[in-house]
Design an enzyme around this catalytic site. Structure first.
Site, mmCIF file in Angstrom:
data_model
loop_
_atom_site.group_PDB
_atom_site.id
_atom_site.type_symbol
_atom_site.label_atom_id
_atom_site.label_comp_id
_atom_site.label_asym_id
_atom_site.label_seq_id
_atom_site.Cartn_x
_atom_site.Cartn_y
_atom_site.Cartn_z
ATOM 1 N N SER A 69 -12.165 -32.114 12.646
ATOM 2 C CA SER A 69 -13.334 -31.266 12.390
ATOM 3 C C SER A 69 -13.724 -30.447 13.623
ATOM 4 O O SER A 69 -14.039 -31.005 14.677
ATOM 5 C CB SER A 69 -14.505 -32.150 11.961
ATOM 6 O OG SER A 69 -15.704 -31.418 11.990
ATOM 7 N N ASN A 70 -13.715 -29.130 13.459
ATOM 8 C CA ASN A 70 -14.199 -28.245 14.526
ATOM 9 C C ASN A 70 -15.717 -28.386 14.665
ATOM 10 O O ASN A 70 -16.268 -28.253 15.749
ATOM 11 C CB ASN A 70 -13.868 -26.791 14.189
ATOM 12 C CG ASN A 70 -12.377 -26.562 14.084
ATOM 13 O OD1 ASN A 70 -11.638 -26.863 15.000
ATOM 14 N ND2 ASN A 70 -11.926 -26.037 12.940
#
Ligand SMILES: *Cc1c(COP(=O)(O)O)cnc(C)c1O
Length: 324
Positions: free
Chosen positions: A70-71
């Site tokens: 997840s960015n």
């Protein structure tokens, strides 16, 4: 609404000269992958608003959730570390063999990663983490997945205003603004600010997960809350929400060799790198649709590079190299 200043803004807009010539359109890239290094990508724009609200409420801990790469989780961890806040991340997915990319950076930034498998409930884990934090005497603030609610989306309403300012400086008008869609907040923010302008500009989203129907509902819900927060009347129908779900491929965060071959070709012919999860699929969809004649009447097209380069995993890299 209060806002922190963390992202490196305004981000530049570059014309993609060689590809524009090939396609017969003016194609521009807005470099939201330049918003920072640790905070790189689109999520920091949303967090500027979400975390301002957390501080306003006197919270000392940020909790959010996402996938292994997840960015959004990584950007949240970076903002928390910068501000001296505690950060707890509920990370759901197949437990990886390697701690790489975003997951490594989460650890480096001091976030506490709670890994759960796809059979476990994200909501239940979040609740448990919140409960434990409260017992420890913390005051947690929960940021939804992707910071895609009415507060976070203000980051992209502000980005739309930044784009309009750029248009005035460049003496140009973007008929289309194109992005990849993962949780809907980026799209909602752009759409909201665009709607307040009397122009024919269209915002086009390429889904990387879920179908069009689902996203239109998600985006409408965010928009409704945005109108309400601004004390405005909610339009009966939010029309002109364009989400294309034809380029998801084999699924979220999974790539086909065709997609990766396209990303590698774009890199070597134009000098910019896309990510395999979001921008690679979105850009691939846009270029394919331009080639199919679906952008007729659009002279200037702006694609927002929303970042994600830290999400290239060993598996993606190996597959991409095989296409050369
Ligand atoms: C999260 C993300 C998106 C999608 O933005 P949403 O607001 O979640 O729709 C696009 N690109 C990258 C690189 C992202 O990390």
């Amino acid at each position: 609404m209060e806002r922190l200043q963390i992202a490196n803004l305004p981000t530049p807009i570059h014309k993609i000269e060689r590809l524009s010539q090939e396609l017969g359109v003016n194609l521009y890239l807005k470099r939201d992958d330049f918003t920072g290094t640790e905070v790189s990508g689109n999520k920091v724009r949303k967090l500027e608003f979400s975390v301002a609200e957390a501080l306003r409420q006197g919270c000392d801990t940020l909790i959010t959730a996402g996938g292994i790469q997840s960015n959004h989780c990584r950007a949240t961890a970076a903002v928390a570390a910068k501000l001296g806040l505690v950060c707890d991340l509920v990370i759901r997915g197949e437990i990886p063999n390697q701690i790489e990319g975003n997951l490594f950076i989460d650890h480096a930034l001091g976030a506490r990663a709670h890994l759960i498998t796809p059979d476990e409930s994200r909501e239940a884990k979040m609740e448990e983490v919140v409960k434990n934090l409260k017992t420890e005497g913390h005051k947690p603030y929960v940021i939804p997945v992707g910071a895609s609610n009415a507060i976070g989306s203000l980051g992209y309403a502000a980005a739309m205003e930044e784009i309009i300012q750029h248009e005035n400086e460049l003496g140009i008008y973007f008929d289309r603004v194109v992005i990849a869609v993962g949780s809907g907040g980026t799209y909602a923010g752009l759409w909201y600010a665009n709607q307040q302008q009397a122009t024919k500009r269209k915002i086009l989203g390429y889904a990387v997960d879920h179908n069009t129907e689902t996203f239109v509902e998600v985006i409408k819900d965010i928009l409704k809350e945005m109108y309400q927060n601004d004390g405005l009347k909610v339009p009966k129908e939010c029309k002109d929400i364009f989400i294309n779900d034809q380029y998801i491929g084999v699924g979220y965060a999974k790539s086909t060799s065709e997609e990766l071959e396209f990303i590698m070709k774009m890199s070597r012919e134009n000098g910019f790198l896309l990510d395999p999860v979001y921008t690679g699929k979105g850009f691939y969809g846009m270029v394919s649709d331009i080639q199919k004649g679906k952008f007729q009447g659009a002279k200037n097209i702006l694609f927002i590079h929303t970042g994600g380069l830290l999400g290239w995993t060993q598996e993606h890299r190996e597959m991409a190299l095989k296409t050369l």
